[in-house]
Write an enzyme that holds these catalytic residues in place. Structure first.
Site, PDB file in Angstrom:
ATOM      1  N   HIS A   1       0.914  -1.360  -0.085  1.00  0.00           N
ATOM      2  CA  HIS A   1      -0.135  -0.125  -0.030  1.00  0.00           C
ATOM      3  C   HIS A   1       0.965   1.346   0.126  1.00  0.00           C
ATOM      4  O   HIS A   1       1.613   1.500   0.914  1.00  0.00           O
ATOM      5  CB  HIS A   1      -0.903   0.158   1.164  1.00  0.00           C
ATOM      6  CG  HIS A   1      -2.039  -0.666   1.052  1.00  0.00           C
ATOM      7  ND1 HIS A   1      -3.331  -0.712   1.752  1.00  0.00           N
ATOM      8  CD2 HIS A   1      -2.298  -2.026   0.303  1.00  0.00           C
ATOM      9  CE1 HIS A   1      -4.148  -1.730   1.274  1.00  0.00           C
ATOM     10  NE2 HIS A   1      -3.744  -2.540   0.375  1.00  0.00           N
TER      11      HIS A   1
ATOM     12  N   TYR B   1      -9.567   5.472   7.077  1.00  0.00           N
ATOM     13  CA  TYR B   1      -9.548   5.757   8.661  1.00  0.00           C
ATOM     14  C   TYR B   1     -10.653   6.998   8.615  1.00  0.00           C
ATOM     15  O   TYR B   1     -10.434   8.006   7.931  1.00  0.00           O
ATOM     16  CB  TYR B   1      -8.323   6.162   9.147  1.00  0.00           C
ATOM     17  CG  TYR B   1      -7.336   5.288   9.314  1.00  0.00           C
ATOM     18  CD1 TYR B   1      -7.413   4.520  10.385  1.00  0.00           C
ATOM     19  CD2 TYR B   1      -6.347   4.958   8.381  1.00  0.00           C
ATOM     20  CE1 TYR B   1      -6.208   3.619  10.771  1.00  0.00           C
ATOM     21  CE2 TYR B   1      -5.243   3.739   8.457  1.00  0.00           C
ATOM     22  CZ  TYR B   1      -5.444   3.205   9.817  1.00  0.00           C
ATOM     23  OH  TYR B   1      -4.457   2.418  10.088  1.00  0.00           O
TER      24      TYR B   1
ATOM     25  N   PRO C   1      -5.005   0.707  18.530  1.00  0.00           N
ATOM     26  CA  PRO C   1      -4.592   0.237  16.990  1.00  0.00           C
ATOM     27  C   PRO C   1      -4.827   1.135  15.948  1.00  0.00           C
ATOM     28  O   PRO C   1      -4.346   0.720  14.807  1.00  0.00           O
ATOM     29  CB  PRO C   1      -5.688  -0.900  16.884  1.00  0.00           C
ATOM     30  CG  PRO C   1      -6.905  -0.441  17.770  1.00  0.00           C
ATOM     31  CD  PRO C   1      -6.114   0.081  18.871  1.00  0.00           C
TER      32      PRO C   1
ATOM     33  N   LYS D   1       0.649   0.075  15.044  1.00  0.00           N
ATOM     34  CA  LYS D   1       1.878  -0.023  15.450  1.00  0.00           C
ATOM     35  C   LYS D   1       2.086  -1.590  16.319  1.00  0.00           C
ATOM     36  O   LYS D   1       3.286  -1.728  16.451  1.00  0.00           O
ATOM     37  CB  LYS D   1       2.165   1.115  16.238  1.00  0.00           C
ATOM     38  CG  LYS D   1       2.283   2.492  15.365  1.00  0.00           C
ATOM     39  CD  LYS D   1       3.545   2.429  14.383  1.00  0.00           C
ATOM     40  CE  LYS D   1       3.633   3.193  13.435  1.00  0.00           C
ATOM     41  NZ  LYS D   1       3.651   2.737  12.491  1.00  0.00           N
TER      42      LYS D   1
ATOM     43  N   TYR E   1       3.526   6.766  10.027  1.00  0.00           N
ATOM     44  CA  TYR E   1       2.669   5.386   9.726  1.00  0.00           C
ATOM     45  C   TYR E   1       3.598   4.200   8.989  1.00  0.00           C
ATOM     46  O   TYR E   1       3.572   3.385   9.328  1.00  0.00           O
ATOM     47  CB  TYR E   1       1.709   5.912   8.722  1.00  0.00           C
ATOM     48  CG  TYR E   1       0.646   4.784   8.775  1.00  0.00           C
ATOM     49  CD1 TYR E   1      -0.490   4.856   9.509  1.00  0.00           C
ATOM     50  CD2 TYR E   1       0.483   3.782   7.788  1.00  0.00           C
ATOM     51  CE1 TYR E   1      -1.649   3.862   9.443  1.00  0.00           C
ATOM     52  CE2 TYR E   1      -0.238   2.468   7.560  1.00  0.00           C
ATOM     53  CZ  TYR E   1      -1.352   2.846   8.513  1.00  0.00           C
ATOM     54  OH  TYR E   1      -2.367   1.855   8.481  1.00  0.00           O
TER      55      TYR E   1
HETATM   56  C1  PHB Z   1      -6.726  -4.290  10.718  1.00  0.00           C
HETATM   57  O1  PHB Z   1      -6.635  -4.690   9.500  1.00  0.00           O
HETATM   58  O2  PHB Z   1      -7.051  -5.090  11.608  1.00  0.00           O
HETATM   59  C2  PHB Z   1      -6.223  -2.986  11.116  1.00  0.00           C
HETATM   60  C3  PHB Z   1      -5.445  -2.205  10.210  1.00  0.00           C
HETATM   61  C4  PHB Z   1      -5.066  -0.942  10.655  1.00  0.00           C
HETATM   62  C5  PHB Z   1      -5.188  -0.473  11.671  1.00  0.00           C
HETATM   63  C6  PHB Z   1      -5.670  -1.148  12.603  1.00  0.00           C
HETATM   64  C7  PHB Z   1      -6.182  -2.371  12.495  1.00  0.00           C
HETATM   65  O3  PHB Z   1      -4.816   0.829  12.261  1.00  0.00           O
END
Ligand code: PHB
Ligand code: APR
Length: 385
Positions: free
Chosen positions: A72, A196, A288, A292, A380
């Site tokens: 990505h 997000y 989450p 990280k 990130y």
């Molecule tokens: C996930 O795919 O479970 C996931 C992806 C990004 C995040 C947290 C969880 O920031």
């Protein structure tokens, strides 16, 4: 029984440490409370920094990651339906790879050469200021393993941190008043990259595991019960929090996993107590939002493995003596970033209208400032070790 390094916990941290030590010819035994199937059944995060991908290569377990991992080059943010793409590659010349933690764990389990004892009950760590040993029981029989070092890779609820005298440990914690309700579904992801999303009703995340499997989350109050969430209710709530185009494109289906994870920031200091080390979730928890958790676990055990390898090869204490300080420096930066992203994107009932306008101002600032986007992107994709 005797080994050089006793590793407690067969999550990604313990298994990666074991693999790196195996490759260096350092004898180690992993003790895990649960069964291998149980460990593989846990659905966790899915975004790897390049440093974690590099570690998988060093551990010679990256074939499937190379074949199936999805690179990505950016991610999307959405604020009340307004979209902003953060172009990692364009901004900082780096990217992330989407590959489930479950798959990382499976690859490491399959490669494992050293001994792993699953379903070990009542694991206890002893005398780590002197001659350390570990005891456990299986099928009612008590066993003992003497060792040079103990690696506590046993997660947040593990026994290792809990065995350290309270006066030797300082902890830092922030508990958020909400959790993430997650659903796994066998449908193609709604977008090529992650989204997000901040919305008045709460945060939402569109993530993925593969071209045919998606992972979605919505922020829910901390006391919420997963039983109150039918699939229909989940999809309806998710759609409300996304912009209308995304909501329309969303492909829904029966959930194959649904669970609620609380959000917490936590750090224990230091990470070494005599001959006991802490690594991964045993030492720290991040919310989450910045993806990280797994990456920090990987960087901890990368450093710890190097320290132990140097110690056995050169009879040197240097790496061992500085492990805690070096790992914590990286951990706190990831804690800061995860806290910041959580603060930007979730709804905080207690901060009221002022808080939401500050969040909006932060989003608008990001949208208009390459410098601000670079800060997000470099954190990130992962800060250097
Ligand atoms: C996930 O795919 O479970 C996931 C992806 C990004 C995040 C947290 C969880 O920031
Ligand atoms: N004895 C033996 N094993 C134990 C004990 C115990 N007393 N307590 C816990 N364990 C095991 C757990 O069953 C688990 O398999 O330790 C393992 C810890 O694994 P994880 O919780 O996956 O932690 P870690 O390997 O540090 O990985 C961190 O997990 O929660 C995510 O976001 C986090 O992705 C990150 C990753």
């Amino acid at each position: 029984m005797r080994t050089q390094v006793a590793i407690i916990g067969a999550g990604p941290a313990g298994l990666m440490l074991g693999r790196l030590l195996d490759l260096a010819g350092i004898d180690n035994v992993i003790l895990e409370r649960k069964s291998a199937d149980y460990v593989l059944g846990r659905i966790r995060a899915g975004v790897l920094e390049q440093g974690s991908v590099d570690l998988m290569h060093r551990a010679q377990v990256a074939d499937r990651l190379d074949a199936e991992g999805l690179v990505h080059h950016g991610t999307d943010l959405s604020f009340d339906g307004d979209r902003l793409r953060i172009d990692f590659t364009g901004l900082v010349g780096n990217h992330v790879t989407v590959y489930g933690q479950t798959e990382v764990t499976r690859d490491l389990m399959e490669a494992r050469q050293g001994e792993t004892i699953y379903e070990a009950d009542d694991v206890a760590v002893h005398d780590f200021d002197g001659q350390p040993y570990v005891t456990w029981s299986r099928d009612g029989v008590t066993h003992r393993l003497d060792c040079d070092y103990i690696a506590g890779c046993d997660g947040y609820h593990g026994v290792c941190r809990a065995s350290v005298p309270a006066e030797a440990l300082t902890t830092f914690e922030r508990v958020y008043p909400f959790g993430w309700l997650g659903v796994l579904v066998d449908k193609p992801p709604v977008a090529h990259e992650l989204i997000y999303a901040h919305h008045e009703r709460g945060f939402a995340l569109c993530s993925q595991r593969s071209m045919t499997r998606s992972r979605y989350y919505v922020q829910v109050p901390a006391e919420e019960k997963v039983e109150s969430w039918s699939d229909e209710r989940f999809w309806d709530e998710l759609r409300l929090r996304l912009n209308s185009e995304t909501a329309e494109a969303l492909q829904t289906g029966p959930s194959i996993e649904k669970s609620i994870a609380p959000l917490r920031s936590f750090v224990a200091e230091p990470l070494r107590f005599g001959r006991l080390f802490l690594a991964g979730d045993a030492a720290h928890i991040v919310p989450p939002t910045g993806a990280k958790g797994l990456n920090l676990a990987m960087s901890d055990v990368g450093m710890l493995a190097d320290a132990l390898i140097e110690h056995y090869a050169e009879a040197s204490q240097a790496g061992i003596d500085t492990y805690s300080q070096r790992a914590l420096a990286r951990i706190w930066k990831a804690e800061r970033f995860s806290w910041w992203m959580t603060s930007l994107l979730h709804t905080f009932p207690e901060t009221g209208r002022f808080g939401r306008r500050i969040q909006r101002a932060e989003f608008d600032y990001l949208a208009g400032s390459r410098a601000a986007q670079e800060v997000l992107a470099e954190n990130y994709v992962g800060l250097p070790g």
